[in-house]
Design a protein around this motif. Sequence first.
Motif, PDB file in Angstrom:
ATOM      1  N   VAL A 131       0.846  -1.192   0.000  1.00 30.24           N
ATOM      2  CA  VAL A 131       0.000   0.000   0.000  1.00 30.24           C
ATOM      3  C   VAL A 131       0.882   1.241   0.000  1.00 30.24           C
ATOM      4  N   SER A 155      -5.817  -1.997   0.996  1.00 26.98           N
ATOM      5  CA  SER A 155      -6.515  -1.173   0.007  1.00 26.98           C
ATOM      6  C   SER A 155      -8.027  -1.359   0.137  1.00 26.98           C
ATOM      7  N   GLY A 169      -5.425   3.181  -1.640  1.00 26.14           N
ATOM      8  CA  GLY A 169      -4.278   2.283  -1.782  1.00 26.14           C
ATOM      9  C   GLY A 169      -4.030   1.990  -3.245  1.00 26.14           C
TER      10      GLY A 169
END
Length: 207
Positions: free
Chosen positions: A25, A135, A159
């Motif tokens: 991320v 994410s 993300g």
Amino acid sequence: MGIIKFVVMYLAMVITISPLAVISVPNSSPAAVESWFKSLPNAREKLTKLHFYFQDQVSGPNPSAVEVARSKLTASSPHFFGLTRVFDDPLTVSGSPSSKAIGYGQGIYSCASQHDTSLLFTFNFYFTDGKYDGSTLSLQGRNPLGVKYREMSVVGGSGVFRLARGIAVASTYWANATTQDGIVEFTVYVLHYDSPAVSDEGSVEDM
Ligand SMILES: *[C@@H]1O[C@H](CO)[C@@H](O)[C@H](O)[C@H]1NC(C)=O
């Protein structure tokens, strides 16, 4: 005590902490997000297909979906008009509730139709596994339970899914009308960017 013990403790700490450094991320600091936007002209939009099962457990001692509101009409409505639940439903790799979870569907659904059993869904997919760990995708849409394939909109993400848009197709895999427990198969088509993420330290990491 002395230096050796200190070094051993320090090494143990580094070894314990270091897996965090490889999370895919991107950095979400304002500076990092700004760098990400600056790199967008070089980014390629790509289509990612995701497939998983959404485990909506209403009954039993450990429900994943809980009723938070209903109207005076709900009890007499054939379509449960007004019923609203908050859910934190596991997303699993197969239809079996005990199969591996790769994230959670978190949000709210309300019975929002007096003409059929159709839900307003407003929720996030929060991924906790592999390259999508951390994410999210944000979704909204109409979910008429009597229709085989229901389309809902991916309206954004975070993300690796920054600026995502797409279509989530929901299809009932299993349901029990008495308990209202259900398992929904999701196939999600997401357009998002495949770009090097430039962190605020100026380093480039490939996602
Ligand atoms: C639905 O749940 C009820 C209550 O637990 C159970 O008696 C019934 O057999 C279930 N039906 C199906 C089709 O699983």
